[in-house]
Design a protein around this motif. Structure first.
Motif, PDB file in Angstrom:
ATOM      1  N   ALA A  98      50.389   7.084 -28.380  1.00 47.46           N
ATOM      2  CA  ALA A  98      50.921   5.769 -28.013  1.00 47.46           C
ATOM      3  C   ALA A  98      50.263   4.674 -28.847  1.00 47.46           C
ATOM      4  N   LYS A  99      48.965   4.787 -29.051  1.00 46.64           N
ATOM      5  CA  LYS A  99      48.255   3.795 -29.859  1.00 46.64           C
ATOM      6  C   LYS A  99      48.725   3.857 -31.316  1.00 46.64           C
ATOM      7  N   ALA A 100      48.846   5.077 -31.846  1.00 46.71           N
ATOM      8  CA  ALA A 100      49.257   5.240 -33.239  1.00 46.71           C
ATOM      9  C   ALA A 100      50.705   4.795 -33.453  1.00 46.71           C
ATOM     10  N   GLY A 101      51.556   5.010 -32.444  1.00 47.65           N
ATOM     11  CA  GLY A 101      52.967   4.667 -32.565  1.00 47.65           C
ATOM     12  C   GLY A 101      53.311   3.288 -32.062  1.00 47.65           C
ATOM     13  N   ASN A 102      52.289   2.502 -31.737  1.00 51.34           N
ATOM     14  CA  ASN A 102      52.498   1.139 -31.234  1.00 51.34           C
ATOM     15  C   ASN A 102      53.368   1.128 -29.972  1.00 51.34           C
ATOM     16  N   LEU A 103      53.136   2.132 -29.114  1.00 49.39           N
ATOM     17  CA  LEU A 103      53.837   2.205 -27.837  1.00 49.39           C
ATOM     18  C   LEU A 103      52.958   1.594 -26.742  1.00 49.39           C
ATOM     19  N   LYS A 104      53.558   1.306 -25.632  1.00 48.16           N
ATOM     20  CA  LYS A 104      52.829   0.630 -24.556  1.00 48.16           C
ATOM     21  C   LYS A 104      51.889   1.588 -23.827  1.00 48.16           C
ATOM     22  N   PHE A 105      50.718   1.084 -23.476  1.00 49.54           N
ATOM     23  CA  PHE A 105      49.788   1.809 -22.616  1.00 49.54           C
ATOM     24  C   PHE A 105      48.952   0.780 -21.868  1.00 49.54           C
ATOM     25  N   GLY A 106      48.382   1.195 -20.749  1.00 49.56           N
ATOM     26  CA  GLY A 106      47.602   0.244 -19.958  1.00 49.56           C
ATOM     27  C   GLY A 106      47.186   0.825 -18.622  1.00 49.56           C
ATOM     28  N   VAL A 124      46.339   5.001 -14.966  1.00 49.35           N
ATOM     29  CA  VAL A 124      46.346   4.756 -16.411  1.00 49.35           C
ATOM     30  C   VAL A 124      47.657   5.325 -16.938  1.00 49.35           C
ATOM     31  N   PHE A 125      48.365   4.553 -17.748  1.00 50.67           N
ATOM     32  CA  PHE A 125      49.671   5.008 -18.217  1.00 50.67           C
ATOM     33  C   PHE A 125      49.806   4.846 -19.724  1.00 50.67           C
ATOM     34  N   ALA A 126      50.718   5.629 -20.272  1.00 51.60           N
ATOM     35  CA  ALA A 126      51.103   5.513 -21.681  1.00 51.60           C
ATOM     36  C   ALA A 126      52.578   5.888 -21.772  1.00 51.60           C
ATOM     37  N   TYR A 127      53.287   5.246 -22.673  1.00 49.07           N
ATOM     38  CA  TYR A 127      54.711   5.524 -22.839  1.00 49.07           C
ATOM     39  C   TYR A 127      54.928   6.535 -23.955  1.00 49.07           C
ATOM     40  N   ASP A 128      55.911   7.413 -23.730  1.00 48.41           N
ATOM     41  CA  ASP A 128      56.278   8.347 -24.789  1.00 48.41           C
ATOM     42  C   ASP A 128      57.424   7.756 -25.607  1.00 48.41           C
ATOM     43  N   GLU A 129      57.903   8.491 -26.577  1.00 49.31           N
ATOM     44  CA  GLU A 129      58.941   7.971 -27.473  1.00 49.31           C
ATOM     45  C   GLU A 129      60.286   7.796 -26.780  1.00 49.31           C
ATOM     46  N   ALA A 130      60.449   8.410 -25.599  1.00 51.94           N
ATOM     47  CA  ALA A 130      61.687   8.262 -24.835  1.00 51.94           C
ATOM     48  C   ALA A 130      61.613   7.090 -23.856  1.00 51.94           C
ATOM     49  N   ASP A 131      60.593   6.247 -24.002  1.00 54.48           N
ATOM     50  CA  ASP A 131      60.387   5.076 -23.146  1.00 54.48           C
ATOM     51  C   ASP A 131      60.174   5.473 -21.690  1.00 54.48           C
ATOM     52  N   ARG A 132      59.473   6.588 -21.498  1.00 54.48           N
ATOM     53  CA  ARG A 132      59.106   7.025 -20.155  1.00 54.48           C
ATOM     54  C   ARG A 132      57.618   6.769 -19.943  1.00 54.48           C
ATOM     55  N   GLN A 133      57.293   6.306 -18.762  1.00 57.10           N
ATOM     56  CA  GLN A 133      55.895   6.039 -18.436  1.00 57.10           C
ATOM     57  C   GLN A 133      55.243   7.318 -17.919  1.00 57.10           C
ATOM     58  N   VAL A 134      54.236   7.781 -18.622  1.00 54.83           N
ATOM     59  CA  VAL A 134      53.477   8.961 -18.203  1.00 54.83           C
ATOM     60  C   VAL A 134      52.126   8.468 -17.698  1.00 54.83           C
ATOM     61  N   ALA A 135      51.702   8.974 -16.537  1.00 52.68           N
ATOM     62  CA  ALA A 135      50.529   8.379 -15.891  1.00 52.68           C
ATOM     63  C   ALA A 135      49.572   9.423 -15.341  1.00 52.68           C
ATOM     64  N   ILE A 136      48.332   8.973 -15.190  1.00 49.64           N
ATOM     65  CA  ILE A 136      47.287   9.784 -14.581  1.00 49.64           C
ATOM     66  C   ILE A 136      46.501   8.889 -13.628  1.00 49.64           C
ATOM     67  N   LEU A 137      46.098   9.427 -12.498  1.00 45.52           N
ATOM     68  CA  LEU A 137      45.307   8.680 -11.519  1.00 45.52           C
ATOM     69  C   LEU A 137      43.840   9.040 -11.716  1.00 45.52           C
ATOM     70  N   LYS A 138      43.023   8.027 -12.047  1.00 44.16           N
ATOM     71  CA  LYS A 138      41.627   8.285 -12.405  1.00 44.16           C
ATOM     72  C   LYS A 138      40.665   7.513 -11.498  1.00 44.16           C
ATOM     73  N   PRO A 139      39.487   8.091 -11.245  1.00 40.74           N
ATOM     74  CA  PRO A 139      38.462   7.368 -10.478  1.00 40.74           C
ATOM     75  C   PRO A 139      37.815   6.274 -11.321  1.00 40.74           C
ATOM     76  N   ILE A 140      37.220   5.302 -10.643  1.00 40.20           N
ATOM     77  CA  ILE A 140      36.588   4.160 -11.312  1.00 40.20           C
ATOM     78  C   ILE A 140      35.104   4.152 -10.975  1.00 40.20           C
ATOM     79  N   TYR A 141      34.276   3.957 -11.989  1.00 44.96           N
ATOM     80  CA  TYR A 141      32.840   3.857 -11.787  1.00 44.96           C
ATOM     81  C   TYR A 141      32.333   2.583 -12.469  1.00 44.96           C
ATOM     82  N   ASP A 142      31.896   1.627 -11.664  1.00 44.87           N
ATOM     83  CA  ASP A 142      31.356   0.373 -12.190  1.00 44.87           C
ATOM     84  C   ASP A 142      32.335  -0.290 -13.164  1.00 44.87           C
ATOM     85  N   ARG A 143      33.579  -0.411 -12.734  1.00 47.98           N
ATOM     86  CA  ARG A 143      34.654  -1.031 -13.523  1.00 47.98           C
ATOM     87  C   ARG A 143      35.007  -0.250 -14.785  1.00 47.98           C
ATOM     88  N   VAL A 144      34.600   0.982 -14.878  1.00 47.98           N
ATOM     89  CA  VAL A 144      34.861   1.779 -16.079  1.00 47.98           C
ATOM     90  C   VAL A 144      35.669   3.021 -15.716  1.00 47.98           C
TER      91      VAL A 144
END
Length: 240
Positions: free
Chosen positions: A142-150, A77-97
């Motif tokens: 990222a959501k409030a600043g209209n930055l990329k996340f996904g 899961v990633f989100a971009y900061d104001e410096a256009d850097r991708q910050v990420a975390i590796l998360k487990p998945i449970y039933d597609r969630v």
């Protein structure tokens, strides 16, 4: 009579030589082909299409619903900061969630301002925390600043084994472009692929997979039935 006998012997000897030469050539060809099959088994790699996700920003968590079964039991899961850097975390998945909770700390950061090869920083090494980045707060920003996340299934550049192991890496058969939505996803140029099989053998996340010769076989999780967006409608009751 003697001349005819000698002529027959010469022809017989020549025939034996031709037979031996044919056997020798056939043996060399067989060994060569066998060796080629070991090096180039003839199986092209395939790449799973970018996975889609729906984000629900709740008071006490961020809930992420995936459009299909992922290629691994974990996802980036990633989100971009104001410096256009991708910050990420590796998360487990449970039933597609996937759930992002308050206090979740990011695992790494990718800096695309470093040129062709992005810079890479790890926040956690063994049990030592090198830098503390609250990923939950970063997602909200990222959501409030209209930055990329996904989300993305590829670990690059945290893992670059597929690129490093490719026998023709200099030809750029495997590239790792950043897509418009901010995710990093592998791209394979099959025209120059040596079919060594190293990339899909080493891919930890299953993003690169083995196909057949005609590139027609795909993993079970890519079956049409798994592209089920109605799953989101069924899960709406969980968002409150």
């Amino acid at each position: 009579m003697m001349e005819n006998s000698n002529l027959k012997r010469k022809r017989s000897f020549a025939g034996v030589l031709l037979l031996l030469l044919f056997v020798a050539i056939a043996g060399v060809v067989y060994v060569f082909q066998t060796d080629l099959k070991q090096i180039f088994p003839g199986t092209y790699p395939g790449v799973v299409p970018p996975i889609q996700a729906k984000f629900s920003f709740l008071k006490d968590r961020i809930k992420i619903q995936l459009s299909r079964e992922p290629s691994s039991d974990r996802i980036v899961v990633f989100a971009y900061d104001e410096a256009d850097r991708q910050v990420a975390i590796l998360k487990p998945i449970y039933d597609r969630v996937v759930k992002i909770m308050p206090g979740d700390l990011a695992d790494f950061r990718v800096d695309f301002t470093k040129g062709k090869n992005p810079g890479f920083e790890v926040f956690k090494k063994a049990n030592n925390l090198m830098e503390e980045v609250n990923f939950f707060d970063l997602m909200l920003a990222a959501k409030a600043g209209n930055l990329k996340f996904g989300v993305q299934e590829c670990l690059y550049p945290a893992c670059s084994m597929c690129v490093s192991a490719c026998p023709v890496i200099a030809n750029g058969v495997i590239t790792m472009p950043r897509l418009e939505d901010g995710r990093i996803h592998p791209l394979i140029h099959h025209g120059g692929c040596p079919r060594s099989g190293k990339c899909f053998t080493l891919c930890k996340m299953g993003v690169i997979y083995k196909t057949d010769l005609r590139l027609s076989v795909k993993p079970d999780f890519l079956d049409k039935g798994n592209e089920d967006w109605s799953y989101f409608d069924k899960a709406k009751g969980d968002e409150n």
